[in-house]
Design a protein around this motif. Structure first.
Motif, PDB file in Angstrom:
ATOM      1  N   ASP A  53       0.810  -1.219   0.000  1.00 13.33           N
ATOM      2  CA  ASP A  53       0.000   0.000   0.000  1.00 13.33           C
ATOM      3  C   ASP A  53       0.847   1.274   0.000  1.00 13.33           C
ATOM      4  OD1 ASP A  53      -2.293  -1.516   0.010  1.00 13.33           O
ATOM      5  OD2 ASP A  53      -2.576  -1.421   2.189  1.00 13.33           O
ATOM      6  N   GLN A  54       2.056   1.208   0.557  1.00 14.55           N
ATOM      7  CA  GLN A  54       2.905   2.390   0.666  1.00 14.55           C
ATOM      8  C   GLN A  54       4.040   2.382  -0.370  1.00 14.55           C
ATOM      9  OE1 GLN A  54       2.091   4.847   2.902  1.00 14.55           O
ATOM     10  NE2 GLN A  54       0.296   3.555   3.232  1.00 14.55           N
ATOM     11  N   ALA A  55       3.843   1.672  -1.469  1.00  9.88           N
ATOM     12  CA  ALA A  55       4.918   1.501  -2.450  1.00  9.88           C
ATOM     13  C   ALA A  55       5.437   2.825  -2.988  1.00  9.88           C
ATOM     14  CB  ALA A  55       4.438   0.614  -3.597  1.00  9.88           C
ATOM     15  N   ALA A  56       4.552   3.702  -3.434  1.00 10.70           N
ATOM     16  CA  ALA A  56       4.995   4.966  -4.018  1.00 10.70           C
ATOM     17  C   ALA A  56       5.758   5.798  -2.996  1.00 10.70           C
ATOM     18  CB  ALA A  56       3.795   5.751  -4.558  1.00 10.70           C
ATOM     19  N   GLU A  57       5.239   5.866  -1.772  1.00 10.36           N
ATOM     20  CA  GLU A  57       5.909   6.641  -0.719  1.00 10.36           C
ATOM     21  C   GLU A  57       7.298   6.083  -0.416  1.00 10.36           C
ATOM     22  OE1 GLU A  57       2.865   5.512  -0.676  1.00 10.36           O
ATOM     23  OE2 GLU A  57       1.473   7.113  -0.082  1.00 10.36           O
ATOM     24  N   GLN A  58       7.420   4.755  -0.393  1.00  9.29           N
ATOM     25  CA  GLN A  58       8.709   4.136  -0.105  1.00  9.29           C
ATOM     26  C   GLN A  58       9.712   4.365  -1.221  1.00  9.29           C
ATOM     27  OE1 GLN A  58       6.714   0.246   1.093  1.00  9.29           O
ATOM     28  NE2 GLN A  58       8.453   0.227   2.489  1.00  9.29           N
ATOM     29  N   VAL A  59       9.258   4.285  -2.464  1.00  8.93           N
ATOM     30  CA  VAL A  59      10.140   4.538  -3.602  1.00  8.93           C
ATOM     31  C   VAL A  59      10.608   5.991  -3.586  1.00  8.93           C
ATOM     32  CG1 VAL A  59      10.228   4.745  -6.126  1.00  8.93           C
ATOM     33  CG2 VAL A  59       9.254   2.693  -5.072  1.00  8.93           C
ATOM     34  N   VAL A  60       9.690   6.917  -3.312  1.00  7.01           N
ATOM     35  CA  VAL A  60      10.056   8.333  -3.230  1.00  7.01           C
ATOM     36  C   VAL A  60      11.080   8.558  -2.119  1.00  7.01           C
ATOM     37  CG1 VAL A  60       9.200  10.629  -2.617  1.00  7.01           C
ATOM     38  CG2 VAL A  60       7.925   9.209  -4.238  1.00  7.01           C
ATOM     39  N   ASP A  61      10.883   7.919  -0.969  1.00  9.20           N
ATOM     40  CA  ASP A  61      11.818   8.057   0.146  1.00  9.20           C
ATOM     41  C   ASP A  61      13.211   7.564  -0.253  1.00  9.20           C
ATOM     42  OD1 ASP A  61      12.283   8.605   3.077  1.00  9.20           O
ATOM     43  OD2 ASP A  61      12.782   6.477   3.038  1.00  9.20           O
ATOM     44  N   MET A  62      13.265   6.475  -1.017  1.00  7.14           N
ATOM     45  CA  MET A  62      14.554   5.968  -1.494  1.00  7.14           C
ATOM     46  C   MET A  62      15.216   6.965  -2.433  1.00  7.14           C
ATOM     47  SD  MET A  62      13.670   1.966  -2.262  1.00  7.14           S
ATOM     48  CE  MET A  62      13.269   0.821  -0.944  1.00  7.14           C
TER      49      MET A  62
END
Length: 220
Positions: free
Chosen positions: A195-204
């Motif tokens: 569910d948090q894929a986009a947020e995690q990719v952005v954080d990376m």
């Protein structure tokens, strides 16, 4: 998030890489591509919050690469890619310097940030910046979050000999020999479909952003 059906389609095209199979599954491709476009839109908006050079309203269609392979000069005549490649910069996938890349492929997904095979003048400028300001590069590469995510710059693309004009005992020779300047981090399928894929990719990407800034400053 990336839908499981998107990964399923990519598994299918890898196993049945021919035009008949693709035409029979064109609806699956269209759904997968739309999913990737929406995911890319979310990632673009996130990157724009920390990188002002990337417009928040950048069209994701300018970032997502074609699935059709150019086979004119390739020994591999399979007509389709088995992944979705996404390039994000102020000009989308048409990089004019350092930027961000997202690769979606079941079991082999990853992100990268930096500069891939810069043209000759940019390459010279980057090497000169490393020569002059190597301490700044080492400082960002030794950042705890950076190290945990990417480890170091990828050494996959480098010279076998010394770069012209630099001695073999230069303290930054490992980095001066590089022909591409990228930090790479793997993405598990479970992260992409979460569910948090986009947020995690952005954080990376934000963790790798200082490298992008260093490379841009080198050529500006």
């Amino acid at each position: 998030m990336i839908l499981p059906s998107t990964l399923t389609f990519l598994v299918g095209i890898a196993e049945h890489n021919d035009r008949d199979w693709f035409q029979d599954h064109k609806a699956d491709y269209d759904k997968a591509r739309e999913n990737v476009l929406e995911f890319t839109r979310s990632v673009i908006r996130g990157i724009a919050l920390f990188d002002a050079t990337v417009p928040a309203d950048l069209d994701p269609k300018s970032c997502v690469m074609r699935i059709y392979r150019d086979i004119r000069f390739s020994k591999n005549k399979t007509p389709y890619k088995n992944n979705f490649g996404i390039g994000i910069s102020r000009q989308g996938k048409n990089f004019d310097g350092a930027g961000y890349y997202l690769h979606i492929q079941p079991g082999e997904s990853f992100i990268a940030a930096g500069s891939w095979q810069p043209e000759t003048q940019q390459l010279k400028a980057i090497r000169q910046e490393i020569d002059y300001n190597g301490a700044d590069l080492l400082e960002l590469l030794n950042n705890e979050r950076f190290v945990k995510l990417a480890g170091d710059l990828s050494a996959e693309d480098q010279l076998k000999t010394m770069p012209k004009g630099y001695p073999a005992d230069h303290p930054m020779i490992h980095y001066l020999k590089l022909k591409s300047f990228n930090a790479v981090a793997n993405l598990p399928d479970s992260l992409l479909t979460g569910d948090q894929a986009a947020e995690q990719v952005v954080d990376m990407f934000e963790t790798l952003h200082p490298l992008v800034v260093f490379l841009r400053n080198a050529v500006n």
